[in-house]
Design a protein around this motif. Structure first.
Motif, short mmCIF file in Angstrom:
data_model
loop_
_atom_site.label_atom_id
_atom_site.label_comp_id
_atom_site.label_asym_id
_atom_site.label_seq_id
_atom_site.Cartn_x
_atom_site.Cartn_y
_atom_site.Cartn_z
N ASP A 64 -12.74 -0.19 -1.77
CA ASP A 64 -13.28 0.17 -0.46
C ASP A 64 -12.87 1.59 -0.08
N VAL A 65 -13.17 2.52 -1.00
CA VAL A 65 -12.78 3.91 -0.79
C VAL A 65 -13.56 4.50 0.38
N MET A 66 -12.86 5.18 1.26
CA MET A 66 -13.49 5.87 2.39
C MET A 66 -13.88 7.26 1.93
N ALA A 67 -15.16 7.59 2.04
CA ALA A 67 -15.64 8.88 1.52
C ALA A 67 -16.97 9.24 2.14
N ASP A 68 -17.32 10.52 1.99
CA ASP A 68 -18.64 11.03 2.36
C ASP A 68 -19.33 11.48 1.08
N PHE A 110 -6.98 11.37 -0.40
CA PHE A 110 -6.02 10.41 -0.97
C PHE A 110 -5.13 9.81 0.11
N ALA A 111 -4.58 10.65 0.98
CA ALA A 111 -3.67 10.17 2.02
C ALA A 111 -4.38 9.24 3.00
N GLU A 112 -5.62 9.51 3.27
CA GLU A 112 -6.38 8.64 4.18
C GLU A 112 -6.45 7.23 3.63
N GLN A 113 -6.62 7.10 2.34
CA GLN A 113 -6.70 5.77 1.73
C GLN A 113 -5.35 5.05 1.79
N LEU A 114 -4.25 5.78 1.61
CA LEU A 114 -2.93 5.16 1.63
C LEU A 114 -2.45 4.84 3.04
N LEU A 115 -3.05 5.50 4.03
CA LEU A 115 -2.60 5.31 5.41
C LEU A 115 -3.64 4.57 6.26
N LEU A 311 -6.33 8.00 -7.43
CA LEU A 311 -6.52 6.87 -6.51
C LEU A 311 -7.14 5.67 -7.22
N LEU A 312 -8.23 5.89 -7.96
CA LEU A 312 -8.91 4.77 -8.61
C LEU A 312 -8.05 4.14 -9.70
N GLN A 313 -7.39 4.97 -10.50
CA GLN A 313 -6.55 4.41 -11.56
C GLN A 313 -5.42 3.59 -10.97
N HIS A 314 -4.73 4.14 -9.97
CA HIS A 314 -3.59 3.41 -9.41
C HIS A 314 -4.05 2.13 -8.72
N TRP A 315 -5.17 2.18 -8.01
CA TRP A 315 -5.66 0.96 -7.38
C TRP A 315 -5.97 -0.09 -8.43
N LYS A 316 -6.67 0.32 -9.49
CA LYS A 316 -7.01 -0.63 -10.56
C LYS A 316 -5.75 -1.24 -11.18
N GLU A 317 -4.76 -0.40 -11.45
CA GLU A 317 -3.56 -0.89 -12.13
C GLU A 317 -2.71 -1.78 -11.23
N LEU A 318 -2.62 -1.41 -9.95
CA LEU A 318 -1.82 -2.20 -9.02
C LEU A 318 -2.53 -3.50 -8.62
N SER A 346 1.64 4.71 -4.47
CA SER A 346 0.25 4.24 -4.33
C SER A 346 0.16 2.78 -3.93
N GLY A 347 1.28 2.04 -3.99
CA GLY A 347 1.28 0.68 -3.49
C GLY A 347 0.88 0.60 -2.03
N LEU A 348 1.04 1.71 -1.28
CA LEU A 348 0.60 1.75 0.11
C LEU A 348 -0.90 1.53 0.24
N ALA A 349 -1.66 1.92 -0.77
CA ALA A 349 -3.11 1.75 -0.72
C ALA A 349 -3.51 0.28 -0.69
N LEU A 350 -2.62 -0.60 -1.16
CA LEU A 350 -2.89 -2.03 -1.14
C LEU A 350 -2.32 -2.70 0.09
N GLY A 351 -1.65 -1.92 0.95
CA GLY A 351 -1.03 -2.49 2.14
C GLY A 351 0.28 -3.19 1.86
#
Length: 691
Positions: A64-68, A110-115, A311-318, A346-351
């Motif tokens: 659910d990446v936030m992007a334009d 990147f920071a927007e996704q983690l926060l 971002l995508l790699q870390h999300w996939k791996e975590l 990057s664990g912050l991206a998963l909450g």
């Protein structure tokens, strides 16, 4: 089925059903992207590398990446992968960007996704050798990042500028990194155990605008003052506009010795009215991190990693390979000089809640990290293979000294994990805990092989190759092989390839690092083997493999046997040239206190290697030494020892944590060849290690 082939661990059916990997796969099947016969993680991995664009688009949507971007909200890009799936190093040429380009046209932060989480859930927990220190909620973290980002903007820092951290593993390190990412600056960090020259070898190349450092730190009960070195470092980097000092050793350290430095709390206080971060959305491959090679063969290579790929790699791996989710508590023992720190954050991206530990892993006693895991109810505990081996040597039984009922998985990386360490974790930590050995590198800020929460664990094996990673093992003819060792390679592009090397506009350094030996294929430098279970075994580094009598041997095959002997703490093995076309295997051992390298112990070592590896693995010479040289990230360096015993200079001793250890390997009588005079006493590039 042979006893050794029986799985060490299997997931419960209910856990398989609810695993994020299962739901991801079933979602792809429901959408008609994946055939129904793709029934497990290994089948999904094969599909993913045959359909790279479809797979990585699915990861984007699952995260659910936030992007334009120019496309619709669920797919805001022109193309997932431009220039096809041909592997080549990206660089900027006369006609613009050359090489694989991912998610073109999209813009993200990147920071927007983690926060994205902003509630009172705990984001960061800080521990050190004295125990728990602080807890920071997601709401508090966002506010501190907003204040720090405002301070950076006030200094004129913007997209493309570098912000550097010479920092312990503290919440402030995370805050400044996220603030830099929020405004589009590029973050780079070293741990405080790097000496002045080691820091300048890295930061001196990238010319940071801001440097953040702590006044000191504590390691193994000893307080270390960083301010004298900080003065030297700051004076040697002319690009600096600001030096921020984090009070850690002292509540109010004096900055008189560091001209122009200011305390970090004062930086935040000056922008205390800021509570909500503002994020600059930038292209997918905008530089997020600069990471460094170990630098043992010269100046460290500066690898630039993009925000989107990381971002995508870390999300996939975590999420998929680790099954991390909101409510979990993630810990990895790492410093800020190792890529696992970037992975951990990057664990912050998963909450999830991220636990930071600063200090020695076995101090004040060998149980500290396990007791910390119990206190914080850690669900995923990450560490190094060496740490697990040392715990076993020290007789630590974590399940007896700590309540680990919350623990779901133990992760290990840094070096190959021996089979006996798998048994140790099952026996001493808990048979219900999944043990995932993972392997990748700073080069890709991620992994080539990881865990599978839905499949069995076999001792000595990494469970699977990474989803979306076209990992193969090649023989000397460049043919993919199974069941025999060879070069670990990647044959297709992946999003977390470095977007560039620093100061390498035509990509020449990049090509030399990974593509020189096998054109069009990423050669990673690991000596590996694909198993009958479709798992992976790492036998060591390719450039450290041994070749006595024409038989190529991975060093990890020897370490796995030697370090099971109780008298041996750790070992290092190299090949010594003894004549034209002739060589011998030399084993160095560091012994436990009170033990000597007797003939009986040597016979025990040789017998174990012969019986459990092969006669080719048996060392001709065994030597006891008081210490083994290792890089600042803690990895033993065979290459430096190989140079020393052959009388050759070591190119960059400043890359070592304990360079004086090299002196222990010079002019050893046991290595003198019959009829040869002692080798000339050459310096090893640093007078501090010359005996």
């Amino acid at each position: 089925m042979p006893a050794d082939d029986l799985p060490l661990w299997r997931p419960a059916a209910a856990d398989v059903a609810t695993a994020q990997l299962t739901r991801f796969r079933e979602g792809l099947i429901a959408r008609g992207l994946v055939p129904a016969e793709v029934h497990d993680a290994h089948a999904l991995q094969r599909w993913s590398v045959e359909h790279l664009a479809e797979f990585w688009a699915a990861v984007w949507q699952a995260a659910d990446v936030m992007a334009d971007g120019p496309g619709p909200a669920h797919a805001p890009w022109r193309a997932v992968l431009e220039q096809g799936d041909v592997m080549q190093p990206p660089h900027t040429g006369p006609q613009g960007r050359i090489g694989p380009q991912w998610f073109t046209g999209t813009r993200l932060n990147f920071a927007e996704q983690l926060l994205r989480r902003r509630d009172d859930g705990v984001a960061l927990v800080a521990w050190n050798e004295q125990g728990a220190q602080r807890r920071i909620t997601y709401a508090e973290l966002a506010a501190q990042v907003a204040q720090c980002a405002a301070a950076l903007r006030a200094l004129g820092v913007g997209p493309g500028d570098r912000v550097a951290g010479w920092m312990p593993n503290l919440p402030e390190t995370v805050v400044v990194m996220l603030a830099a990412a929020a405004i589009g600056a590029t973050w780079s960090s070293c741990s405080p155990d790097f000496g002045t020259k080691g820091v300048l070898d890295r930061f001196g190349q990238i010319a940071p605008t801001v440097l953040v450092a702590a006044d000191g730190y504590r390691y193994a009960g000893k307080d270390i003052d960083c301010l004298p070195r900080l003065r030297e470092i700051a004076a040697a980097i002319p690009s600096l506009a600001a030096v921020w000092v984090v009070p850690y050793r002292h509540a109010a350290p004096s900055l008189d010795t560091v001209p122009g430095a200011v305390l970090f709390p004062d930086v935040l206080a000056a922008h205390g009215h800021e509570h909500t971060p503002r994020f600059a959305r930038l292209p997918f491959d905008h530089p997020l991190y600069i990471l460094y090679s170990s630098g043992t063969t010269g100046l460290p290579k500066c690898m630039v990693h993009g925000a989107g790929g990381t971002l995508l790699q870390h999300w996939k791996e975590l999420a998929l390979h680790t099954d991390l989710r909101a409510g979990d508590v993630l810990f990895y023992f790492t410093t800020c000089g190792w890529m696992m720190w970037n992975w951990l954050v990057s664990g912050l991206a998963l909450g999830a809640t991220v636990v930071l530990y600063d200090g020695a892993p076995l101090a004040p006693d060998p149980t500290i990290l396990w007791r910390m895991a119990a206190a914080e109810r850690v669900t995923v505990f990450g560490t190094s293979a060496k740490y697990l081996a040392m715990c076993e040597k020290e007789g630590v039984v974590p399940r007896e000294c700590a309540d680990l009922r919350a623990l779901k998985a133990v992760l290990s990386t840094g070096s190959p994990l021996a089979s006996h360490s798998y048994d140790y974790v099952a026996r001493a930590v808990g048979s219900g805990v999944r043990l995932s050995s993972i392997s990748g590198g700073t080069d890709i800020v991620s992994c080539f092989a990881l865990g599978d929460p839905t499949g069995p664990v076999h001792r000595g094996e990494l469970q699977m190759r990474g989803l979306g990673m076209a990992v193969e093992v090649f023989d000397e003819q460049g043919v993919a092989v199974r069941g025999v060792p060879g070069e670990l390679v990647c044959t297709k592009p992946f999003p977390s390839m470095p977007v560039a090397f620093w100061n390498d506009p035509d990509g020449a350094l990049y090509r030399t690092a990974y593509f020189e030996q096998i054109p069009g294929v990423w050669r990673h430098g690991d000596w590996a083997e694909i198993t009958p279970h479709d798992g992976l075994v790492i036998h060591g580094r390719s450039d450290a493999t041994l070749n006595p009598g024409g038989v190529r041997i991975g060093t990890a095959e020897i370490y796995r046997q030697v370090e099971q002997i109780p008298a041996v703490v750790e070992s290092l093995v190299v090949e010594q040239t003894i004549g034209e076309g002739d060589s011998r295997v030399v084993l160095f051992v560091r012994l436990r206190e009170g033990h000597d390298l007797t003939e009986t112990l040597q016979q025990e070592i040789r017998h174990r290697i012969r019986e459990h590896a092969s006669p080719h693995h048996v060392p001709r010479v065994i030597v006891a030494v008081g210490d083994l040289p290792r890089t600042i990230s803690g990895k033993i360096t065979e290459l430096a020892v190989r140079e020393v015993i052959h009388g050759r200079p070591v190119k960059n001793v400043d890359a070592l944590a304990n360079p004086a250890a090299l002196a222990l390997f010079r002019d050893l009588p046991a290595l003198q060849l019959p009829g040869a005079s002692p080798s000339p006493r050459r310096p090893v590039a640093n007078p501090a290690v010359t005996p």
